[in-house]
Each structure stands twice: as C-alpha cells, then as structure tokens.
Design a protein around this motif. Sequence first.
Motif, short mmCIF file in Angstrom:
data_model
loop_
_atom_site.label_atom_id
_atom_site.label_comp_id
_atom_site.label_asym_id
_atom_site.label_seq_id
_atom_site.Cartn_x
_atom_site.Cartn_y
_atom_site.Cartn_z
N ARG A 35 -10.46 43.79 51.62
CA ARG A 35 -9.33 44.39 52.35
C ARG A 35 -8.03 44.22 51.57
N THR A 36 -7.82 43.02 51.03
CA THR A 36 -6.61 42.77 50.24
C THR A 36 -6.57 43.69 49.02
N LEU A 37 -7.69 43.83 48.34
CA LEU A 37 -7.76 44.73 47.19
C LEU A 37 -7.41 46.16 47.58
N TRP A 43 -5.36 51.71 47.94
CA TRP A 43 -4.76 52.66 48.86
C TRP A 43 -3.35 53.06 48.48
N VAL A 44 -2.80 52.43 47.45
CA VAL A 44 -1.40 52.72 47.08
C VAL A 44 -1.26 53.41 45.73
N ARG A 45 -2.37 53.58 45.01
CA ARG A 45 -2.31 54.23 43.71
C ARG A 45 -3.40 55.27 43.56
N HIS A 46 -3.14 56.24 42.72
CA HIS A 46 -4.14 57.24 42.36
C HIS A 46 -4.54 56.95 40.91
N PHE A 47 -5.83 57.01 40.63
CA PHE A 47 -6.32 56.74 39.29
C PHE A 47 -6.92 58.01 38.72
#
Length: 100
Positions: A35-37, A43-47
């Motif tokens: 969950r932390t990961l 959930w905050v970056r696009h790769f």
Amino acid sequence: MSGDFQREIRFLGMTSSPAFVRQPEGNGVAERAIRTLKEQLLWVRHFATIEELRLALATFAALYNARWLRERHGHRTPDQIRAEQRALETKAATGFKLAA
C-alpha cells in the motif's frame, strides 16, 4: 493457489511464502508495504517504460530503507533494524564458535 501465479513467481526468482493458517497478521505487514509503495510511487507517477519503472522502484526501495521510520521498531529505519540484526547474528555466531 493458482498454478499460473506459482509459475510467475518462480519465473521472477521468488519463493512462495503463504501465511500460516489462522494467523493473517503476517500478511498485514506485506500488504501495508505494498500500500505504501502504491500511495508513494505507483499512483502518483506514470512510467513510459518498464526500465523507468524498474529504476523508480529501486530508488524508492533504497530511500524507504534508508529514511522511512518504522514506529513498530522504535522509530528506526529498515536499514538500522537490519544492521542491528546483523550485529546480533554476528555476536551470536562468534559466541557459538568460542563456546564450541
């Protein structure tokens, strides 16, 4: 346990480690880490590429282990906890050899 899942974790070089019957708290630690990961990285970056994701995961893991304070371990980082465990193991192994 799914055969597909077991094949996938073997392919990734992992070993299956199911929780003990009637002791779900072991899964809680792993699930909280995932969950932390997700909250802090996935959930905050696009790769754009798998390699970009791999590097971001490695960076996150290094920062997490060096800086993330764990309340359940006296507000110490995972690196500090591991260093203490290694020191105890070394001390125990040395003591065992001397006693033998």
